[in-house]
Enzyme design. Structure first.
Site, PDB file in Angstrom:
ATOM      1  N   GLU A   1       0.852  -1.188   0.000  1.00 51.40           N
ATOM      2  CA  GLU A   1       0.000   0.000   0.000  1.00 51.40           C
ATOM      3  C   GLU A   1       0.894   1.247   0.000  1.00 51.40           C
ATOM      4  OE1 GLU A   1      -2.719   0.485   3.278  1.00 51.40           O
ATOM      5  OE2 GLU A   1      -3.745   2.113   2.287  1.00 51.40           O
TER       6      GLU A   1
ATOM      7  N   GLY B   1       3.382   2.616  10.677  1.00 51.83           N
ATOM      8  CA  GLY B   1       3.089   1.857  11.889  1.00 51.83           C
ATOM      9  C   GLY B   1       2.902   0.388  11.603  1.00 51.83           C
ATOM     10  N   ALA B   2       2.009   0.075  10.689  1.00 53.20           N
ATOM     11  CA  ALA B   2       1.704  -1.317  10.403  1.00 53.20           C
ATOM     12  C   ALA B   2       0.851  -1.398   9.156  1.00 53.20           C
ATOM     13  CB  ALA B   2       0.961  -1.947  11.578  1.00 53.20           C
ATOM     14  N   MET B   3       0.625  -2.617   8.682  1.00 52.44           N
ATOM     15  CA  MET B   3      -0.113  -2.797   7.433  1.00 52.44           C
ATOM     16  C   MET B   3      -1.030  -4.002   7.507  1.00 52.44           C
ATOM     17  SD  MET B   3      -0.753  -1.673   4.479  1.00 52.44           S
ATOM     18  CE  MET B   3      -2.018  -2.493   3.508  1.00 52.44           C
ATOM     19  N   GLU B   4      -2.268  -3.783   7.062  1.00 51.53           N
ATOM     20  CA  GLU B   4      -3.347  -4.752   7.276  1.00 51.53           C
ATOM     21  C   GLU B   4      -3.462  -5.842   6.215  1.00 51.53           C
ATOM     22  OE1 GLU B   4      -3.814  -1.454   6.418  1.00 51.53           O
ATOM     23  OE2 GLU B   4      -5.450  -1.250   4.977  1.00 51.53           O
ATOM     24  N   ASN B   5      -2.392  -6.211   5.532  1.00 48.35           N
ATOM     25  CA  ASN B   5      -2.459  -7.249   4.499  1.00 48.35           C
ATOM     26  C   ASN B   5      -3.331  -8.422   4.949  1.00 48.35           C
ATOM     27  OD1 ASN B   5      -0.131  -5.821   3.293  1.00 48.35           O
ATOM     28  ND2 ASN B   5       0.922  -6.699   5.058  1.00 48.35           N
TER      29      ASN B   5
ATOM     30  N   GLU C   1      -5.259  -2.495  12.799  1.00 45.83           N
ATOM     31  CA  GLU C   1      -5.020  -3.391  11.653  1.00 45.83           C
ATOM     32  C   GLU C   1      -6.021  -4.534  11.646  1.00 45.83           C
ATOM     33  OE1 GLU C   1      -3.212  -1.958   9.631  1.00 45.83           O
ATOM     34  OE2 GLU C   1      -2.228  -0.578  11.031  1.00 45.83           O
TER      35      GLU C   1
ATOM     36  N   HIS D   1      -9.293  -3.426  10.207  1.00 46.27           N
ATOM     37  CA  HIS D   1      -9.253  -3.278   8.754  1.00 46.27           C
ATOM     38  C   HIS D   1      -9.743  -4.529   8.031  1.00 46.27           C
ATOM     39  CE1 HIS D   1      -7.700   0.563   7.557  1.00 46.27           C
ATOM     40  NE2 HIS D   1      -6.511   0.449   8.104  1.00 46.27           N
TER      41      HIS D   1
ATOM     42  N   GLU E   1      -9.651   4.385   6.208  1.00 46.96           N
ATOM     43  CA  GLU E   1      -8.787   4.849   7.297  1.00 46.96           C
ATOM     44  C   GLU E   1      -9.542   5.677   8.346  1.00 46.96           C
ATOM     45  OE1 GLU E   1      -6.198   3.464   7.884  1.00 46.96           O
ATOM     46  OE2 GLU E   1      -5.527   2.647   5.977  1.00 46.96           O
TER      47      GLU E   1
HETATM   48  N1  ARG Z   1      -3.025   1.025   5.781  1.00 49.30           N
HETATM   49  C1  ARG Z   1      -1.960   1.176   6.739  1.00 49.30           C
HETATM   50  C2  ARG Z   1      -2.617   1.517   8.043  1.00 49.30           C
HETATM   51  O1  ARG Z   1      -3.253   1.131   8.673  1.00 49.30           O
HETATM   52  C3  ARG Z   1      -0.989   2.235   6.479  1.00 49.30           C
HETATM   53  C4  ARG Z   1      -0.375   2.248   5.154  1.00 49.30           C
HETATM   54  C5  ARG Z   1       0.416   3.451   4.984  1.00 49.30           C
HETATM   55  N2  ARG Z   1       0.929   3.484   3.671  1.00 49.30           N
HETATM   56  C6  ARG Z   1       1.698   4.460   3.223  1.00 49.30           C
HETATM   57  N3  ARG Z   1       2.129   4.394   2.036  1.00 49.30           N
HETATM   58  N4  ARG Z   1       2.048   5.461   3.971  1.00 49.30           N
HETATM   59  O2  ARG Z   1      -3.130   2.290   8.487  1.00 49.30           O
HETATM   60 ZN    ZN Z   2      -5.263   2.003   8.622  1.00 48.42          ZN
END
Ligand code: ARG
Ligand code: ZN
Length: 856
Positions: A122, A262-266, A299, A302, A321
């Site tokens: 993302e 911070g983190a990513m919700e894959n 996350e 999400h 978000e």
């Molecule tokens: N979706 C991720 C989150 O929870 C963050 C991703 C941020 N991506 C970026 N390219 N800055 O919130």
């Molecule tokens: Zn998010």
């Protein structure tokens, strides 16, 4: 160049093709990873448009359409993609690319974090892995096979369920994963490495047994316990609050040290910055614990708000978000003190989001124009976005909101949709007209409310008039007026009895009358911060003092105190010799004597942040503000010295506290310390706390007091800390941060030495932020020094980061592009640096977008 042109929301078009399935094979290698992608592609609609795939930083090895191997004449290759003029409407496309994870310091796509491979897609990172339709409305079923050396990479992870694994030649092995839920490629993830694994399980409300796994660096297993507990709390909360249960058989979280955010919700495989996973009491603060719980929940949430229902295009980012931040804030409020949580949300909004919304990068929560999407993961999209959702919650009530959520999932599960789709579901489910409310999605800037009151002792009628405005002036054309929920309480001056009410402001100006008041009531305005607005309401010191003690709403009690403190900060800034009134000590002494909720008392005693006050004073001289903050702090510390010392002592002696009580107790104790430490002779007290500290919260509070007041023992204390924590990376981040906040004239020599410290590594975003970011935000006295050296320091680091990691560079530039907040001297000094950066060769798209918005 095409990659540097902005895109517009208004130009959205359905993709000419879609991809139903993608079968990926990764042959992992540090510098030459081979990626084979087999996709089933289908034309959508008529015409014979070419297939245009996104791709960047890729080496193309081969392309096949069905069984036909294409030659270089059969397609057009550019820096940003691959165009294939295909005739068929449905075909299998096979693409082989090569990528270089080791040299990927931008940390987008596939990269190395220490010894592990890890991905971040993302917003548009998947195009750095293979050529693809890299847009969220193209949703495919992913199957991913990962091949790597078994000794070095015993764990090979991707989204969904494990469907095959086995041994290969040359010490290699493979694992294949299948994710049954169609998803956009930004939710794809791959991780390979050697980890310690914390395992647990959870039985959902639908009776599905879910395996929970948290992967951490070797030796950190015990530090994953809090994250695991938080995950289970979040799963239960979402079932109870919104009837949303988890949908796969496994939920994995991997903690890595190199991560931009911070983190990513894959889907099924979250990747986390280790900062938001790892904690034990010795090495993590109470704030760290709180943040871990919040980010783990964010996350997890999400999975429904983001993954099951995703965004049609990136302009809709706040769809997932804003909503998910709102959900995590509600969760944190339920798990911790609701009021204190809410206060923290508001502090961030006021000290950072308001400034963003007034600066050159101001945008509505649904932006209309984007050059680099990474620049729009902003406080506006996230935090203001959450406030907008909160207003819907306020207008509809918890029940109406829950109905709206249910309808939203009923309508859109498995789809990629828009913010309007969400609001319509809310409106339809509750029978509320939200058409005017939708303007919150398209108007930028912080609205402000002017409040006037009058009382007629003849008729006993109290009248409240509210008008709405924006930075540019009146929001008078009905067209642009927002629908603003304003929660108030009218407190009867005699009885102290309050009457609460929700007012809906929809016009430029509206009045409300309240009858049967013997005397003018005191108004607690904007309870719970019911709208993300500024308020211009002249209330007397006396009225504010009444509110501080008597408002039913905790936020309003706190806010009245902040308003009082801000009022005197303003006076000090504008008139340096201003004499503060003794009444301030009297009221804050009363606050200090309350003993119902120490965490809340600590908030009430905390001065408004530098950034909050900057936002309130036109073109402020930052050093005058630094001095004002010091003066006010010293005034209160001197006036309340005995009481603060007694409170401090009392907190230290408290035993037998519950976990939550202990956190509040520490917060109050350390707030007292921060006051007492400004007085002469604080050294012993700080040293004693440092010597006795049994946890990181107390240790850091002491070190911070030492840094901010430049105490004599600072260097000794910091080297002892360094020797102890040398090998713990997250704690060393804190060490760099404290160093950056030192209030000492030789700070620039020290910063230069810290940049050369063997543990400093500008390629690690946490470390870069811990030093550079911390100096900028926590050391205003030197960042804003008259010589411009602070700005120069920042610009030099941004210049380095421009080539290493544009996302990190682009975040750090924030204070410079907001130059108009400061006096003319600073404006000029900042502009000089901005122009220097604009002239850089190889300027990244991220910085270019911000610099052009600022300088043009
Ligand atoms: N979706 C991720 C989150 O929870 C963050 C991703 C941020 N991506 C970026 N390219 N800055 O919130
Ligand atoms: Zn998010």
């Amino acid at each position: 160049m095409s990659e540097f042109t902005p895109r517009y929301l208004a130009d959205y078009q359905v993709s000419a093709f879609t991809i139903a399935t993608i079968d990926l094979t990764f042959e992992l290698d540090d510098t030459a990873t081979k990626v084979t992608s087999v996709m089933s592609v289908k034309r959508q609609g008529s015409g014979n448009k070419p297939l245009i795939l996104d791709g960047e930083h890729l080496i193309l090895l081969s392309v096949k359409v069905d069984d036909r191997l294409l030659s270089a004449n059969d397609y057009y290759l550019s820096d940003t993609g691959l165009e294939i003029p295909v005739q068929s409407d449905e075909f299998v496309l096979t693409i082989i690319t090569e990528i270089n994870p080791r040299d990927n310091t931008a940390l987008e796509g596939l990269f190395k974090s220490g010894d592990a491979f890890c991905s971040q897609c993302e917003a548009e990172g998947f195009r750095r892995i293979t050529y693809y339709l890299d847009r969220p409305d193209v949703m495919a079923v992913f199957t991913s096979k990962v091949i790597a050396d078994k000794g070095k990479y015993p764990y090979l992870l991707s989204n969904g369920n494990k469907i095959a694994s086995g041994e290969l030649d040359n010490g290699k092995h493979f694992v294949q994963w299948h994710d049954p839920f169609p998803k956009p490629c930004y939710l794809f993830a791959l991780v390979a490495g050697d980890f310690d694994l914390l395992q647990d399980s959870y039985v959902t409300s639908e009776n599905r047994e879910v395996v929970l796994e948290i992967f951490v660096d070797k030796g950190n297993l015990a530090k994953a316990e809090h994250a695991m507990a938080s995950l289970k709390h979040a799963m239960a909360w979402d079932e109870e609050t919104f009837s949303l249960a988890y949908d796969l058989d496994i939920y994995m979280i991997v903690a890595v040290d190199f991560f931009n955010m911070g983190a990513m919700e894959n889907k099924g495989l979250n990747v986390f910055n280790s900062k938001y996973v790892l904690a034990d009491t010795e090495s993590a603060t109470d704030v760290d614990y709180y943040n871990i719980e919040a980010v783990i929940a964010h996350e997890y949430f999400h999975n429904w708000t983001g993954n099951r229902v995703t965004c049609r295009d990136w302009f809709q980012l706040s769809l997932k978000e804003g909503l998910t931040v709102f959900r995590d804030q509600q969760f944190s409020g339920d798990m911790n003190s609701k009021t204190v949580s809410r206060i923290q949300n508001v502090r961030i909004l006021r000290s950072q989001q308001f400034a963003e919304d007034a600066g050159p990068m101001a945008h509505p929560i649904r932006p209309e124009k984007v050059m680099e999407m990474n620049n729009f993961y902003t406080l506006t999209v996230y935090e203001k976005g959450s406030e907008v959702i909160r207003m819907i919650h306020t207008l509809l009530g918890a029940e109406g909101f829950a109905k709206g959520m249910a309808l939203y999932f009923e309508r859109f599960d498995g789809m990629a949709v828009t913010c309007d789709d969400f609001v319509n579901a809310m409106a339809d489910a509750s029978g509320t007209d939200l058409n005017q409310f939708k303007r919150w999605y398209s108007q930028s800037g912080t609205p402000y409310l002017k409040v006037r009151e009058s009382f007629d002792p003849q008729t006993n009628v109290y009248r409240l008039t509210i008008s709405q405005h924006n930075q540019a002036g009146d929001l008078s054309e009905t067209q642009r007026c927002l629908h603003i929920p304003v929660k108030i309480e009218l407190i009867d001056a005699d009885s102290g009895i309050g009457q609460q009410q929700l007012l809906e402001l929809t016009e430029a100006e509206q009045s409300w009358s309240f009858e049967h008041y013997q005397a003018k009531p005191v108004v607690a305005f904007l309870e719970d911060f019911s709208a993300p607005v500024k308020v211009d309401f002249e209330q007397t010191d006396l009225a504010l003092e009444v509110l501080m003690l008597a408002a039913s709403d905790g936020f309003c009690r706190w806010d009245a105190g902040q308003k009082l403190l801000s009022r005197y900060l303003h006076k000090l800034v504008l008139e340096p010799g201003y004499e503060l009134p003794a009444s301030l000590n009297t009221i804050f002494n009363k606050i200090l004597q309350q003993d119902s909720d120490p965490a809340f008392t600590a908030e009430q005693l905390t001065l408004p942040a530098f950034g909050e006050v900057v936002d309130q004073i036109h073109q402020v001289d930052p050093l005058a503000l630094v001095t004002a903050l010091k003066t006010l702090k010293t005034f209160l510390a001197e006036g309340l010295q005995e009481q603060l010392a007694a409170c401090y002592q009392n907190c230290r002696e408290k035993t037998d506290l519950s976990h939550q009580q202990a956190i509040g107790n520490r917060a109050l104790k350390n707030t007292c310390l921060s006051y007492l430490a400004v007085l002469p002779g604080a050294d012993a007290m700080v040293a004693a706390q440092l010597g006795n500290a049994a946890n990181m919260t107390d240790t850091l509070a002491a070190l911070n007091a030492s840094a901010v007041n430049n105490l004599a023992a600072f260097d000794r204390q910091m080297s002892a800390f360094e020797s102890k924590w040398h090998d713990t990376s997250l704690v060393m981040d804190k060490w760099f941060t404290i160093n950056a906040g030192l209030n000492s004239e030789d700070i620039f020599e020290r910063l230069a030495a810290l940049l050369e410290h063997p543990l400093f590594c500008i390629k690690n975003p946490n470390r870069a932020r811990a030093l550079i970011g911390a100096f900028v935000s926590a050391n205003p006295q030197y960042f804003h020094c008259q010589t411009g050296r602070g700005y120069q320091f920042l610009a030099e680091q941004i210049k380095r980061l421009n080539e290493i990691n544009p996302q990190v560079a682009s975040r750090l530039i924030t204070p410079l592009i907001q130059y108009k907040e400061y006096d003319l001297l600073r404006q000029q000094l900042m502009l000089e640096q901005l122009k220097g950066l604009r002239a850089l060769p190889q300027l990244s798209k991220d910085l270019l977008e911000k610099l052009d918005a600022t300088l043009n």
